[in-house]
Design a protein around this motif. Structure first.
Motif, PDB file in Angstrom:
ATOM      1  N   TYR A 190       9.281  -3.086 -17.879  1.00 13.30           N
ATOM      2  CA  TYR A 190       9.001  -1.790 -17.258  1.00 13.30           C
ATOM      3  C   TYR A 190       9.367  -1.699 -15.772  1.00 13.30           C
ATOM      4  O   TYR A 190       9.261  -0.629 -15.175  1.00 13.30           O
ATOM      5  N   GLY A 191       9.764  -2.820 -15.163  1.00 16.26           N
ATOM      6  CA  GLY A 191      10.126  -2.798 -13.748  1.00 16.26           C
ATOM      7  C   GLY A 191       9.084  -3.474 -12.873  1.00 16.26           C
ATOM      8  O   GLY A 191       7.977  -3.800 -13.324  1.00 16.26           O
ATOM      9  N   ASN A 192       9.413  -3.671 -11.599  1.00 14.52           N
ATOM     10  CA  ASN A 192       8.541  -4.404 -10.675  1.00 14.52           C
ATOM     11  C   ASN A 192       7.332  -3.607 -10.199  1.00 14.52           C
ATOM     12  O   ASN A 192       6.468  -4.136  -9.509  1.00 14.52           O
ATOM     13  N   ILE A 193       7.299  -2.331 -10.528  1.00 17.17           N
ATOM     14  CA  ILE A 193       6.064  -1.556 -10.354  1.00 17.17           C
ATOM     15  C   ILE A 193       5.855  -0.798 -11.657  1.00 17.17           C
ATOM     16  O   ILE A 193       6.724  -0.032 -12.098  1.00 17.17           O
ATOM     17  N   CYS A 194       4.754  -1.085 -12.321  1.00 18.38           N
ATOM     18  CA  CYS A 194       4.490  -0.449 -13.612  1.00 18.38           C
ATOM     19  C   CYS A 194       3.002  -0.106 -13.708  1.00 18.38           C
ATOM     20  O   CYS A 194       2.227  -0.427 -12.805  1.00 18.38           O
ATOM     21  N   THR A 195       2.630   0.549 -14.792  1.00 20.07           N
ATOM     22  CA  THR A 195       1.258   1.039 -14.917  1.00 20.07           C
ATOM     23  C   THR A 195       0.602   0.532 -16.195  1.00 20.07           C
ATOM     24  O   THR A 195       1.180   0.622 -17.281  1.00 20.07           O
ATOM     25  N   LEU A 196      -0.589  -0.024 -16.022  1.00 24.69           N
ATOM     26  CA  LEU A 196      -1.475  -0.321 -17.147  1.00 24.69           C
ATOM     27  C   LEU A 196      -2.643   0.650 -17.056  1.00 24.69           C
ATOM     28  O   LEU A 196      -2.919   1.195 -15.983  1.00 24.69           O
ATOM     29  N   TRP A 197      -3.314   0.876 -18.172  1.00 30.87           N
ATOM     30  CA  TRP A 197      -4.459   1.784 -18.164  1.00 30.87           C
ATOM     31  C   TRP A 197      -5.713   1.049 -18.605  1.00 30.87           C
ATOM     32  O   TRP A 197      -5.736   0.413 -19.651  1.00 30.87           O
ATOM     33  N   MET A 198      -6.735   1.087 -17.727  1.00 32.10           N
ATOM     34  CA  MET A 198      -8.038   0.521 -18.052  1.00 32.10           C
ATOM     35  C   MET A 198      -8.889   1.670 -18.571  1.00 32.10           C
ATOM     36  O   MET A 198      -9.514   2.399 -17.804  1.00 32.10           O
ATOM     37  N   GLY A 199      -8.843   1.870 -19.898  1.00 37.16           N
ATOM     38  CA  GLY A 199      -9.427   3.077 -20.462  1.00 37.16           C
ATOM     39  C   GLY A 199      -8.605   4.264 -19.989  1.00 37.16           C
ATOM     40  O   GLY A 199      -7.406   4.343 -20.245  1.00 37.16           O
ATOM     41  N   HIS A 200      -9.226   5.165 -19.230  1.00 38.62           N
ATOM     42  CA  HIS A 200      -8.513   6.324 -18.688  1.00 38.62           C
ATOM     43  C   HIS A 200      -8.183   6.141 -17.206  1.00 38.62           C
ATOM     44  O   HIS A 200      -7.777   7.092 -16.540  1.00 38.62           O
ATOM     45  N   ARG A 201      -8.344   4.903 -16.731  1.00 39.32           N
ATOM     46  CA  ARG A 201      -8.105   4.655 -15.302  1.00 39.32           C
ATOM     47  C   ARG A 201      -6.778   3.934 -15.111  1.00 39.32           C
ATOM     48  O   ARG A 201      -6.543   2.876 -15.693  1.00 39.32           O
ATOM     49  N   PRO A 202      -5.883   4.488 -14.262  1.00 35.63           N
ATOM     50  CA  PRO A 202      -4.579   3.855 -14.048  1.00 35.63           C
ATOM     51  C   PRO A 202      -4.663   2.632 -13.142  1.00 35.63           C
ATOM     52  O   PRO A 202      -5.398   2.610 -12.156  1.00 35.63           O
ATOM     53  N   VAL A 203      -3.899   1.580 -13.494  1.00 34.43           N
ATOM     54  CA  VAL A 203      -3.793   0.358 -12.700  1.00 34.43           C
ATOM     55  C   VAL A 203      -2.308   0.115 -12.436  1.00 34.43           C
ATOM     56  O   VAL A 203      -1.540  -0.161 -13.354  1.00 34.43           O
ATOM     57  N   MET A 204      -1.881   0.251 -11.182  1.00 36.80           N
ATOM     58  CA  MET A 204      -0.479   0.019 -10.833  1.00 36.80           C
ATOM     59  C   MET A 204      -0.286  -1.462 -10.533  1.00 36.80           C
ATOM     60  O   MET A 204      -0.970  -2.019  -9.667  1.00 36.80           O
ATOM     61  N   VAL A 205       0.628  -2.105 -11.254  1.00 29.73           N
ATOM     62  CA  VAL A 205       0.864  -3.543 -11.120  1.00 29.73           C
ATOM     63  C   VAL A 205       2.121  -3.781 -10.291  1.00 29.73           C
ATOM     64  O   VAL A 205       3.195  -3.243 -10.607  1.00 29.73           O
ATOM     65  N   LEU A 206       1.983  -4.583  -9.227  1.00 28.21           N
ATOM     66  CA  LEU A 206       3.111  -4.908  -8.347  1.00 28.21           C
ATOM     67  C   LEU A 206       3.600  -6.318  -8.665  1.00 28.21           C
ATOM     68  O   LEU A 206       2.806  -7.267  -8.697  1.00 28.21           O
ATOM     69  N   TYR A 207       4.903  -6.455  -8.881  1.00 24.69           N
ATOM     70  CA  TYR A 207       5.477  -7.748  -9.263  1.00 24.69           C
ATOM     71  C   TYR A 207       6.708  -8.032  -8.402  1.00 24.69           C
ATOM     72  O   TYR A 207       7.558  -7.171  -8.214  1.00 24.69           O
ATOM     73  N   GLY A 208       6.809  -9.251  -7.876  1.00 24.80           N
ATOM     74  CA  GLY A 208       7.954  -9.622  -7.042  1.00 24.80           C
ATOM     75  C   GLY A 208       7.689  -9.322  -5.575  1.00 24.80           C
ATOM     76  O   GLY A 208       6.895  -8.441  -5.224  1.00 24.80           O
ATOM     77  N   PHE A 209       8.367 -10.064  -4.693  1.00 24.89           N
ATOM     78  CA  PHE A 209       8.090  -9.964  -3.268  1.00 24.89           C
ATOM     79  C   PHE A 209       8.249  -8.555  -2.710  1.00 24.89           C
ATOM     80  O   PHE A 209       7.370  -8.051  -2.006  1.00 24.89           O
ATOM     81  N   GLN A 210       9.368  -7.900  -3.002  1.00 28.27           N
ATOM     82  CA  GLN A 210       9.637  -6.601  -2.391  1.00 28.27           C
ATOM     83  C   GLN A 210       8.587  -5.568  -2.763  1.00 28.27           C
ATOM     84  O   GLN A 210       8.113  -4.795  -1.923  1.00 28.27           O
ATOM     85  N   ALA A 211       8.193  -5.563  -4.045  1.00 26.82           N
ATOM     86  CA  ALA A 211       7.166  -4.617  -4.500  1.00 26.82           C
ATOM     87  C   ALA A 211       5.833  -4.904  -3.821  1.00 26.82           C
ATOM     88  O   ALA A 211       5.122  -3.984  -3.407  1.00 26.82           O
ATOM     89  N   LEU A 212       5.487  -6.204  -3.694  1.00 29.46           N
ATOM     90  CA  LEU A 212       4.218  -6.557  -3.055  1.00 29.46           C
ATOM     91  C   LEU A 212       4.225  -6.201  -1.574  1.00 29.46           C
ATOM     92  O   LEU A 212       3.269  -5.607  -1.066  1.00 29.46           O
ATOM     93  N   LYS A 213       5.315  -6.562  -0.902  1.00 25.87           N
ATOM     94  CA  LYS A 213       5.381  -6.306   0.539  1.00 25.87           C
ATOM     95  C   LYS A 213       5.252  -4.805   0.834  1.00 25.87           C
ATOM     96  O   LYS A 213       4.419  -4.385   1.652  1.00 25.87           O
ATOM     97  N   ASN A 214       6.075  -3.999   0.167  1.00 17.59           N
ATOM     98  CA  ASN A 214       6.040  -2.560   0.427  1.00 17.59           C
ATOM     99  C   ASN A 214       4.751  -1.924  -0.087  1.00 17.59           C
ATOM    100  O   ASN A 214       4.169  -1.054   0.559  1.00 17.59           O
ATOM    101  N   GLY A 215       4.315  -2.377  -1.263  1.00 17.07           N
ATOM    102  CA  GLY A 215       3.122  -1.782  -1.871  1.00 17.07           C
ATOM    103  C   GLY A 215       1.849  -2.067  -1.093  1.00 17.07           C
ATOM    104  O   GLY A 215       0.936  -1.236  -1.052  1.00 17.07           O
ATOM    105  N   LEU A 216       1.763  -3.239  -0.457  1.00 17.54           N
ATOM    106  CA  LEU A 216       0.534  -3.622   0.245  1.00 17.54           C
ATOM    107  C   LEU A 216       0.563  -3.312   1.735  1.00 17.54           C
ATOM    108  O   LEU A 216      -0.489  -3.289   2.382  1.00 17.54           O
ATOM    109  N   THR A 217       1.772  -3.104   2.300  1.00 24.57           N
ATOM    110  CA  THR A 217       1.847  -2.874   3.753  1.00 24.57           C
ATOM    111  C   THR A 217       2.196  -1.428   4.117  1.00 24.57           C
ATOM    112  O   THR A 217       1.798  -0.953   5.179  1.00 24.57           O
TER     113      THR A 217
END
Length: 489
Positions: A61-88
């Motif tokens: 699904y790519g280095n940023i994808c979505t899982l659902w905890m019931g009806h709540r979205p959880v965005m998953v960040l994978y790989g350095f670039q996704a983590l760096k941009n996603g967290l900073t």
């Protein structure tokens, strides 16, 4: 019969309506497995099996994808670039913490680690400032670490090369560094109360690593009915809290707040200073929980990394030899290791950083929560969305590490053998929730690791044919129990 048909039809209608609602709701989010009513899409991934399922999720699904905890979205960040941009990028917007049943049981929304809003901002800001005043990253804290390194060296010296499990003495040394900072004094290895304190923290960590923890989060009402792990974790939590309150009482009686010497002194002074400030969150409950968090965050992770460090020296004796050759060439045998020495020991410094990278003890950071509507890597993120960062994927990202799945100190050395930092080195996370004890942890790891290798050659006990480097999955990735021989050099 007719009533049964009507009920079944109603249930099917509601499930279908929920299913369609979820599909509609997921349109603006990054791609991910199809979510289903009630269970969401968390079923798709097995976090406990291995790192492969997270990798497969990113490949699908790519280095940023979505899982659902019931009806709540959880965005998953994978790989350095996704983590760096996603967290900073927009870091403050995604600095919240998910308030779960167990988190509330353990902290009640107080302290530093899992608090939110004003409490988190005030407690974290005070925590960072106080640790700096107490010497985090400089000579003040260094002396305490050198003291614990000395006692650890003496422990191994007394064993005279016999096979020993290094776990408890390592935990004892690291915990005492925190004790010196928080309480202003250390505890002996024989102190029964201190042993109970370490045992209580181990019990809490073990609960967090267990299947029962997940059951508590999913079915809290059932956890309340069943005796066992949850009640044991609560008992351990209460013991730690009572231990801290006794220390606070002792500090009050000594009356040192005008000349504070440790974290509790500084906190008591802060309570006095802000007692008439309307929005102050400084009180004894927050102080107890902050101390609890400092212990949990500052001892468990560093002790686990040091256990991996010695295990890697058994697995890679040639690297151990190179570290000792550099120590011998640069420092005299009687030299007291200090943090400044890292500048003269590039190879050893590279090995310490590679230990942090390769052990990768935090697979996934504690979930962060969007505290307001924001954007993340081009996607609209509604308030309440969870962000899950797979730190491990940055530390093993093949786009940023030459040999990611090999223990290779060369990752932190240039062609001339000089130490270099790497941007993909996110062992302490990033953004607003970055580990506040990073400077202290690096200092502890370097001084204790070098002090041990300066004095001992670590070898595999006689008769051991194979070294187990598999991880024990949990809140931290631990090595399996092992023994080693510390032979005086």
């Amino acid at each position: 019969m007719m009533i049964s048909v009507i009920l079944i039809s109603l249930v099917l209608f509601l499930l279908t309506a929920q299913f369609l609602s979820l599909q509609w709701k997921s349109r603006g989010f990054p791609p991910g497995p199809i979510p289903f009513p009630i269970i969401g899409s968390m079923w798709w991934i097995n976090f406990r099996a291995d790192h492969g399922s997270l990798k497969k999720l990113a490949e699908t699904y790519g280095n940023i994808c979505t899982l659902w905890m019931g009806h709540r979205p959880v965005m998953v960040l994978y790989g350095f670039q996704a983590l760096k941009n996603g967290l900073t990028n927009n870091s403050e917007d995604v600095s919240g913490r998910l308030q779960t049943y167990v988190f509330n049981e353990m902290s009640n929304g107080k302290g530093i680690l899992v608090s939110n809003g004003l409490i988190w901002k005030q407690q974290r800001h005070f925590g960072i400032g106080t640790l700096r005043k107490l010497g985090m990253g400089n000579k003040g804290m260094e002396r305490g670490i050198q003291t614990e390194a000395h006692y650890l060296v003496e422990f191994f010296r007394e064993k005279q090369g016999e096979a020993v499990d290094p776990s408890f003495p390592i935990v004892h040394a690291v915990s005492n560094v925190i004790c010196a900072v928080v309480f202003g004094h250390r505890f002996s290895l024989e102190d029964k109360t201190f042993r109970r304190l370490i045992k209580a923290f181990n019990s809490i960590v073990a609960f967090g690593n267990s299947h029962f923890y997940y059951m508590c989060e999913m079915l809290p009402w059932l956890a309340e009915l069943l005796p066992g792990p949850l009640h044991k974790a609560r008992f351990s939590r209460d013991f730690v809290r009572s231990f801290v309150r006794r220390e606070i009482k002792s500090h009050k009686e000594k009356g040192r707040i005008d000349e504070p010497e440790d974290f509790i002194d500084f906190y008591l002074k802060q309570i006095e200073k802000t007692k008439n400030v309307p929005n102050s969150t400084f009180d004894e409950d927050n102080m107890v929980q902050s101390v609890f968090d400092l212990f949990l965050g500052g001892s468990e992770t560093t002790a686990t990394t040091l256990r991996w460090a010695l295990l890697f020296m058994l697995v890679y004796p040639d690297i151990q030899d190179k570290v000792q050759q550099e120590l011998d060439a640069v420092l005299s045998p009687s030299h007291l290791i200090c943090y400044e020495d890292r500048k003269k020991l590039p190879y050893t410094n590279a090995v310490v950083h590679e230990i942090l990278r390769f052990s990768s003890i935090i697979l996934i950071t504690l979930p962060r929560e969007a505290v307001k509507d924001t954007t993340l890597l081009g996607y609209h993120v509604p308030k309440g969305t969870l962000i899950m960062a797979n730190v491990d994927s940055a530390l093993f990202d093949p786009a940023y590490w030459e040999t990611p799945h090999q223990f290779n100190p060369g990752h932190f050395l240039d062609k001339g053998g000089n130490f270099v930092t790497r941007e993909a080195f996110l062992a302490f996370s990033a953004g607003h929730r970055v580990c506040l004890g990073e400077a202290m942890a690096k200092m502890e790891l370097f001084i204790i690791f070098c002090s041990l290798l300066q004095k001992f050659k670590f070898t595999v006990p006689e008769g051991v044919k194979e070294i187990n480097t598999d991880i024990i999955f949990g809140s931290t990735m631990k090595p399996h129990p092992y023994k080693l021989c510390a032979v005086l050099r």
